[in-house]
Design a protein around this motif. Structure first.
Motif, mmCIF file in Angstrom:
data_model
loop_
_atom_site.group_PDB
_atom_site.id
_atom_site.type_symbol
_atom_site.label_atom_id
_atom_site.label_comp_id
_atom_site.label_asym_id
_atom_site.label_seq_id
_atom_site.Cartn_x
_atom_site.Cartn_y
_atom_site.Cartn_z
ATOM 1 N N LYS A 355 27.267 56.008 48.900
ATOM 2 C CA LYS A 355 25.759 55.794 49.283
ATOM 3 C C LYS A 355 25.567 56.584 50.723
ATOM 4 C CE LYS A 355 24.799 51.142 47.673
ATOM 5 N NZ LYS A 355 24.467 49.631 47.860
ATOM 6 N N GLU A 356 26.573 56.746 51.419
ATOM 7 C CA GLU A 356 26.425 57.588 52.524
ATOM 8 C C GLU A 356 26.605 58.988 52.620
ATOM 9 O OE1 GLU A 356 30.910 56.640 52.343
ATOM 10 O OE2 GLU A 356 29.045 55.720 51.943
ATOM 11 N N ASP A 357 26.562 59.739 51.426
ATOM 12 C CA ASP A 357 26.376 60.943 51.075
ATOM 13 C C ASP A 357 25.150 61.540 51.165
ATOM 14 O OD1 ASP A 357 29.333 61.170 50.508
ATOM 15 O OD2 ASP A 357 28.839 61.061 48.216
ATOM 16 N N PRO A 358 24.989 62.834 51.692
ATOM 17 C CA PRO A 358 23.712 63.439 51.616
ATOM 18 C C PRO A 358 23.207 63.967 50.518
ATOM 19 C CG PRO A 358 25.145 64.897 52.447
ATOM 20 C CD PRO A 358 26.062 63.562 52.104
ATOM 21 N N VAL A 359 21.816 64.308 50.181
ATOM 22 C CA VAL A 359 21.476 64.857 48.994
ATOM 23 C C VAL A 359 20.367 66.252 49.436
ATOM 24 C CG1 VAL A 359 21.257 62.780 47.613
ATOM 25 C CG2 VAL A 359 18.994 63.605 48.749
ATOM 26 N N GLN A 360 20.659 67.139 48.707
ATOM 27 C CA GLN A 360 19.781 68.383 48.741
ATOM 28 C C GLN A 360 18.458 68.118 47.973
ATOM 29 O OE1 GLN A 360 21.751 71.659 47.003
ATOM 30 N NE2 GLN A 360 23.743 70.983 47.726
ATOM 31 N N ALA A 361 17.369 68.370 49.081
ATOM 32 C CA ALA A 361 16.156 68.070 48.636
ATOM 33 C C ALA A 361 15.732 68.945 47.372
ATOM 34 C CB ALA A 361 15.165 68.268 49.822
ATOM 35 N N ALA A 362 16.246 70.324 47.623
ATOM 36 C CA ALA A 362 15.785 71.165 46.540
ATOM 37 C C ALA A 362 16.857 71.291 45.324
ATOM 38 C CB ALA A 362 15.879 72.843 47.158
ATOM 39 N N ALA A 363 17.770 70.586 44.940
ATOM 40 C CA ALA A 363 18.553 70.628 44.001
ATOM 41 C C ALA A 363 17.931 69.764 42.782
ATOM 42 C CB ALA A 363 20.028 69.915 44.242
ATOM 43 N N GLY A 364 18.238 70.156 41.447
ATOM 44 C CA GLY A 364 17.862 69.891 40.448
ATOM 45 C C GLY A 364 17.662 70.824 39.104
ATOM 46 N N ILE A 365 16.839 70.061 38.123
ATOM 47 C CA ILE A 365 16.909 70.934 36.863
ATOM 48 C C ILE A 365 15.462 70.895 36.393
ATOM 49 C CG2 ILE A 365 17.654 70.968 34.495
ATOM 50 C CD1 ILE A 365 20.417 69.855 35.560
ATOM 51 N N ILE A 366 14.989 72.030 35.780
ATOM 52 C CA ILE A 366 13.642 72.253 35.344
ATOM 53 C C ILE A 366 13.899 72.487 33.766
ATOM 54 C CG2 ILE A 366 11.532 73.442 34.791
ATOM 55 C CD1 ILE A 366 11.668 72.113 37.690
ATOM 56 N N CYS A 367 13.429 71.621 33.006
ATOM 57 C CA CYS A 367 13.594 71.631 31.606
ATOM 58 C C CYS A 367 12.466 72.420 30.724
ATOM 59 C CB CYS A 367 13.820 70.202 30.945
ATOM 60 S SG CYS A 367 14.979 69.121 31.646
ATOM 61 N N HIS A 368 12.847 73.455 30.684
ATOM 62 C CA HIS A 368 11.854 74.505 29.953
ATOM 63 C C HIS A 368 11.381 73.951 28.568
ATOM 64 C CE1 HIS A 368 11.370 77.430 33.396
ATOM 65 N NE2 HIS A 368 12.525 77.199 33.525
ATOM 66 N N ALA A 369 12.296 73.335 27.976
ATOM 67 C CA ALA A 369 11.775 72.774 26.754
ATOM 68 C C ALA A 369 12.309 71.410 26.492
ATOM 69 C CB ALA A 369 12.645 73.724 25.440
ATOM 70 N N LYS A 370 11.596 70.672 25.809
ATOM 71 C CA LYS A 370 11.963 69.145 25.443
ATOM 72 C C LYS A 370 12.039 68.997 23.848
ATOM 73 C CE LYS A 370 11.670 65.788 28.009
ATOM 74 N NZ LYS A 370 10.754 65.170 28.561
ATOM 75 N N PRO A 371 13.032 67.964 23.362
ATOM 76 C CA PRO A 371 12.875 67.788 22.016
ATOM 77 C C PRO A 371 11.547 68.118 21.020
ATOM 78 C CG PRO A 371 14.544 66.360 23.249
ATOM 79 C CD PRO A 371 13.437 67.058 24.098
ATOM 80 N N GLY A 372 11.500 68.718 20.160
ATOM 81 C CA GLY A 372 10.324 68.987 19.412
ATOM 82 C C GLY A 372 9.765 70.418 19.830
ATOM 83 N N ASP A 373 10.084 70.928 20.862
ATOM 84 C CA ASP A 373 9.593 72.408 21.290
ATOM 85 C C ASP A 373 10.476 73.468 20.483
ATOM 86 O OD1 ASP A 373 8.003 70.957 22.932
ATOM 87 O OD2 ASP A 373 9.121 71.594 24.924
ATOM 88 N N VAL A 374 9.653 74.471 20.089
ATOM 89 C CA VAL A 374 10.166 75.456 19.553
ATOM 90 C C VAL A 374 10.609 76.484 20.813
ATOM 91 C CG1 VAL A 374 9.666 77.816 18.253
ATOM 92 C CG2 VAL A 374 8.510 75.566 17.799
ATOM 93 N N VAL A 375 11.956 76.933 20.634
ATOM 94 C CA VAL A 375 12.767 77.693 21.673
ATOM 95 C C VAL A 375 12.988 79.111 20.796
ATOM 96 C CG1 VAL A 375 13.507 75.806 22.733
ATOM 97 C CG2 VAL A 375 14.894 76.702 21.027
ATOM 98 N N THR A 376 12.984 80.426 22.000
ATOM 99 C CA THR A 376 13.534 81.742 21.364
ATOM 100 C C THR A 376 14.946 81.939 22.008
ATOM 101 O OG1 THR A 376 11.203 82.176 21.162
ATOM 102 C CG2 THR A 376 12.519 84.072 21.125
#
Length: 422
Positions: A355-376
């Motif tokens: 609970k006392e740990d800091p977090v990075q505001a900018a950290a994270g993941i962008i999912c460019h595709a979700k299930p059902g999406d066509v990918v190349t």
């Protein structure tokens, strides 16, 4: 009759039912420090192993409510609580939307722990925004703006605050009576006129099976009803991350897109479903889908953020390092595991282990595709954000096996699996 911690522990250890007097005494004594942590740890483990009856759980909840203050509000209110998930930024657009539809929302929220994100961590990525408000400030903001998202006041269910931290380090978290009493003691003490619960189900949720989630939902609703609360619970799918953003600043940006009338369809779907249930419990007739699509709720959002010192027009933090995971082949994304993505985001710095740990505001993941999406092949599939490049290898290890690409995707059902009402 004089009670002792040893007698209370022995009663539950032996599988017997705790009396109202025993429950009242042990919760009060633990809050005051008369019952030691090691004694409450033993009692929590006894409850974990032997369970509690509904009557015990309801009384345990009441005792934790009684350990602190009980708030009241100057206007009709409705609240929402989520059991936690990956990409679950729903509180952000939801509070503003419901307030725009005419019902005040006092959303006292928490921080993330492990792979599930915390609403306060997300909002603190907005420059100037502050989580800690006094009761007077909350009341004023509810009257002026209609919505407030902030940290619980220190006087709210202090017994639960102590017990919650203890359960986390004694392997007694996964216990329906203790989970239900923890959630409902805080929510009832918060004083909202009605409450909607979002009970997540799936790999990224606390409850992995529909049976466990249904048991928890029924317990939560029953406790609420027993305490005179208008309450219902939606069981919602958390096998896939919600939306395309997982983290803190990236989720705020996605929530703003939703508030402006856009955003991912699944985030819009769940926001509208929860808003509809909240408005129904509050007795208000409105069409939240139309209001959300119009962008009107964004004005409420701006007022809500500004009232807590934030600048809604400020640029959100950006990461120092970005790593792109490319699709390994052409096809259709058939699976994107919420737990794998959530743990990866946590390892990138979006979450905390303690609970006392800091977090990075900018950290994270962008999912460019979700299930059902066509990918190349070679095109971005996932985009990893972090301020600590050394964290990328650990995140990639968490994503190993977390996604699959096939030739065609199976149809997905809606996010809302079922509704439990009192």
């Amino acid at each position: 009759m004089k009670h002792t911690a040893v007698d209370v522990i022995r009663t539950k250890r032996d599988g017997d039912v705790l009396s109202d007097a025993q429950i009242d005494w042990v919760i009060d004594a633990y809050t005051r420090g008369e019952v030691a942590d090691e004694q409450m740890s033993a009692l929590a483990m006894a409850v974990f192993l032997n369970g509690m009856t509904f009557e015990e759980t309801a009384r345990w909840t009441q005792a934790m409510i009684d350990s602190g203050e009980r708030l009241s509000w100057p206007v009709p209110t409705v609240d929402k609580h989520s059991t936690g998930g990956v990409g679950d930024k729903i509180t952000l657009p939801l509070a503003a939307l419901v307030a725009t539809c005419g019902v005040a929302v006092p959303q006292l929220s928490g921080r993330g722990l492990g792979h599930t994100g915390g609403t306060l961590d997300k909002l603190e990525s907005i420059p100037g925004w502050r989580a800690q408000l006094s009761t007077e400030e909350i009341r004023a903001q509810l009257s002026d703006v209609g919505a407030v998202v902030c940290a619980p006041t220190t006087g709210l269910a202090p017994a639960d605050r102590k017990l919650y931290a203890l359960r986390d380090v004694t392997a007694t978290v996964e216990c329906v009576p203790l989970i239900a009493s923890s959630i409902m003691s805080k929510k009832i003490a918060e004083g909202a006129g009605a409450l909607v619960l979002d009970v997540k189900v799936g790999s990224g949720a606390f409850m992995r099976s529909i049976e466990d989630a249904r048991e928890l939902a029924k317990a939560l609703v029953a406790i609420g009803v027993a305490h005179g609360q208008k309450v219902s619970a939606l069981l919602t799918d958390m096998s896939v991350p919600l939306g395309r953003a997982v983290g803190n600043a990236v989720e705020v940006a996605e929530a703003v897109d939703v508030l402006r009338g856009g955003g991912p369809s699944d985030v819009v779907e769940l926001t509208v479903a929860l808003a509809s249930e909240m408005l129904s419990l509050a007795g208000v007739s409105a069409d939240p889908a139309t209001v959300l699509a119009s962008g009107a709720a964004y004005e409420t959002w701006e007022k809500m953020i500004s009232a807590q010192g934030g600048d809604p027009s400020a640029e959100l933090p950006s990461p120092k390092h970005v790593h792109v995971v490319a699709a390994p082949r052409d096809g259709v994304l058939t699976r994107l595991d919420a737990l794998g993505v959530g743990v990866a985001a946590w390892r990138l710095g979006a979450g905390r282990a303690r609970k006392e740990d800091p977090v990075q505001a900018a950290a994270g993941i962008i999912c460019h595709a979700k299930p059902g999406d066509v990918v190349t092949a070679g095109e971005p599939l996932l985009e990893l954000h972090t301020d600590t490049p050394d964290a990328v290898d650990g995140a990639l290890a968490s994503l190993d096996g977390a996604y699959e690409i096939g030739d065609e995707a199976a149809a997905r059902d809606g996010l809302v699996i079922e509704v439990v009402r009192g």
